[in-house]
Design a protein around this motif. Structure first.
Motif, PDB file in Angstrom:
ATOM      1  N   VAL A   1       0.848  -1.186   0.000  1.00  0.00           N
ATOM      2  CA  VAL A   1       0.000   0.000   0.000  1.00  0.00           C
ATOM      3  C   VAL A   1       0.885   1.237   0.000  1.00  0.00           C
ATOM      4  O   VAL A   1       2.023   1.202   0.461  1.00  0.00           O
ATOM      5  N   CYS A   2       0.373   2.319  -0.521  1.00  0.00           N
ATOM      6  CA  CYS A   2       1.052   3.614  -0.452  1.00  0.00           C
ATOM      7  C   CYS A   2       0.411   4.409   0.672  1.00  0.00           C
ATOM      8  O   CYS A   2      -0.815   4.429   0.802  1.00  0.00           O
ATOM      9  N   ILE A   3       1.251   5.033   1.482  1.00  0.00           N
ATOM     10  CA  ILE A   3       0.728   5.904   2.533  1.00  0.00           C
ATOM     11  C   ILE A   3       1.457   7.237   2.460  1.00  0.00           C
ATOM     12  O   ILE A   3       2.584   7.320   1.991  1.00  0.00           O
ATOM     13  N   ARG A   4       0.795   8.278   2.920  1.00  0.00           N
ATOM     14  CA  ARG A   4       1.421   9.600   2.996  1.00  0.00           C
ATOM     15  C   ARG A   4       1.667   9.889   4.460  1.00  0.00           C
ATOM     16  O   ARG A   4       0.782   9.708   5.291  1.00  0.00           O
ATOM     17  N   ILE A   5       2.868  10.321   4.774  1.00  0.00           N
ATOM     18  CA  ILE A   5       3.196  10.694   6.142  1.00  0.00           C
ATOM     19  C   ILE A   5       3.870  12.064   6.129  1.00  0.00           C
ATOM     20  O   ILE A   5       4.459  12.466   5.123  1.00  0.00           O
ATOM     21  N   GLU A   6       3.763  12.778   7.227  1.00  0.00           N
ATOM     22  CA  GLU A   6       4.432  14.060   7.363  1.00  0.00           C
ATOM     23  C   GLU A   6       5.640  13.875   8.262  1.00  0.00           C
ATOM     24  O   GLU A   6       5.529  13.295   9.340  1.00  0.00           O
ATOM     25  N   VAL A   7       6.786  14.308   7.785  1.00  0.00           N
ATOM     26  CA  VAL A   7       8.027  14.221   8.549  1.00  0.00           C
ATOM     27  C   VAL A   7       8.799  15.526   8.398  1.00  0.00           C
ATOM     28  O   VAL A   7       8.583  16.277   7.451  1.00  0.00           O
ATOM     29  N   ASP A   8       9.700  15.766   9.322  1.00  0.00           N
ATOM     30  CA  ASP A   8      10.599  16.918   9.237  1.00  0.00           C
ATOM     31  C   ASP A   8      11.613  16.615   8.140  1.00  0.00           C
ATOM     32  O   ASP A   8      12.440  15.710   8.279  1.00  0.00           O
TER      33      ASP A   8
ATOM     34  N   PRO B   1      13.736  13.335  -4.271  1.00  0.00           N
ATOM     35  CA  PRO B   1      12.597  12.796  -3.529  1.00  0.00           C
ATOM     36  C   PRO B   1      12.339  11.305  -3.750  1.00  0.00           C
ATOM     37  O   PRO B   1      11.966  10.598  -2.813  1.00  0.00           O
ATOM     38  N   ALA B   2      12.550  10.821  -4.951  1.00  0.00           N
ATOM     39  CA  ALA B   2      12.305   9.398  -5.215  1.00  0.00           C
ATOM     40  C   ALA B   2      13.270   8.524  -4.419  1.00  0.00           C
ATOM     41  O   ALA B   2      12.881   7.465  -3.909  1.00  0.00           O
ATOM     42  N   LEU B   3      14.518   8.954  -4.299  1.00  0.00           N
ATOM     43  CA  LEU B   3      15.496   8.181  -3.527  1.00  0.00           C
ATOM     44  C   LEU B   3      15.180   8.224  -2.034  1.00  0.00           C
ATOM     45  O   LEU B   3      15.337   7.227  -1.328  1.00  0.00           O
ATOM     46  N   VAL B   4      14.740   9.387  -1.559  1.00  0.00           N
ATOM     47  CA  VAL B   4      14.353   9.515  -0.145  1.00  0.00           C
ATOM     48  C   VAL B   4      13.163   8.604   0.138  1.00  0.00           C
ATOM     49  O   VAL B   4      13.152   7.871   1.134  1.00  0.00           O
ATOM     50  N   ALA B   5      12.162   8.625  -0.734  1.00  0.00           N
ATOM     51  CA  ALA B   5      10.985   7.770  -0.552  1.00  0.00           C
ATOM     52  C   ALA B   5      11.372   6.305  -0.520  1.00  0.00           C
ATOM     53  O   ALA B   5      10.879   5.534   0.311  1.00  0.00           O
ATOM     54  N   GLN B   6      12.264   5.898  -1.406  1.00  0.00           N
ATOM     55  CA  GLN B   6      12.693   4.499  -1.432  1.00  0.00           C
ATOM     56  C   GLN B   6      13.464   4.138  -0.178  1.00  0.00           C
ATOM     57  O   GLN B   6      13.298   3.047   0.375  1.00  0.00           O
ATOM     58  N   ALA B   7      14.301   5.046   0.304  1.00  0.00           N
ATOM     59  CA  ALA B   7      15.069   4.785   1.527  1.00  0.00           C
ATOM     60  C   ALA B   7      14.140   4.618   2.727  1.00  0.00           C
ATOM     61  O   ALA B   7      14.332   3.729   3.561  1.00  0.00           O
ATOM     62  N   VAL B   8      13.103   5.453   2.810  1.00  0.00           N
ATOM     63  CA  VAL B   8      12.138   5.338   3.910  1.00  0.00           C
ATOM     64  C   VAL B   8      11.348   4.040   3.779  1.00  0.00           C
ATOM     65  O   VAL B   8      11.133   3.337   4.769  1.00  0.00           O
ATOM     66  N   ALA B   9      10.941   3.693   2.574  1.00  0.00           N
ATOM     67  CA  ALA B   9      10.226   2.431   2.359  1.00  0.00           C
ATOM     68  C   ALA B   9      11.094   1.241   2.766  1.00  0.00           C
ATOM     69  O   ALA B   9      10.611   0.297   3.400  1.00  0.00           O
TER      70      ALA B   9
END
Length: 69
Positions: free
Chosen positions: A21-28, A50-58
């Motif tokens: 699933v895709c979720i949206r979260i708010e982070v600093d 942003p795509a690399l940051v998203a993948q790292a968080v995932a």
């Protein structure tokens, strides 16, 4: 370039088939970038993408979930 409706639908179906699933979260943003760089997950140049940051968080979330099992 934005995705077409067909591309969005194909991505959704692929995620659904994998049980994801895709979720949206708010982070600093700056704290997250600092964390990713300080832990060696991304370079200072990579945290600007942003795509690399998203993948790292995932990847972090997936790793945490695997450790819980």
């Amino acid at each position: 370039m934005p995705l077409t409706n067909a591309e969005r639908q194909a991505r959704h179906r692929m995620r659904d088939a994998l049980g994801l699933v895709c979720i949206r979260i708010e982070v600093d943003e700056f704290a997250l970038a600092d964390f990713l760089v300080s832990t060696g997950r991304l370079t200072e140049a990579e945290v600007l993408r942003p795509a690399l940051v998203a993948q790292a968080v995932a990847d972090l979330v997936a790793q945490a979930i695997r450790h819980e099992k």
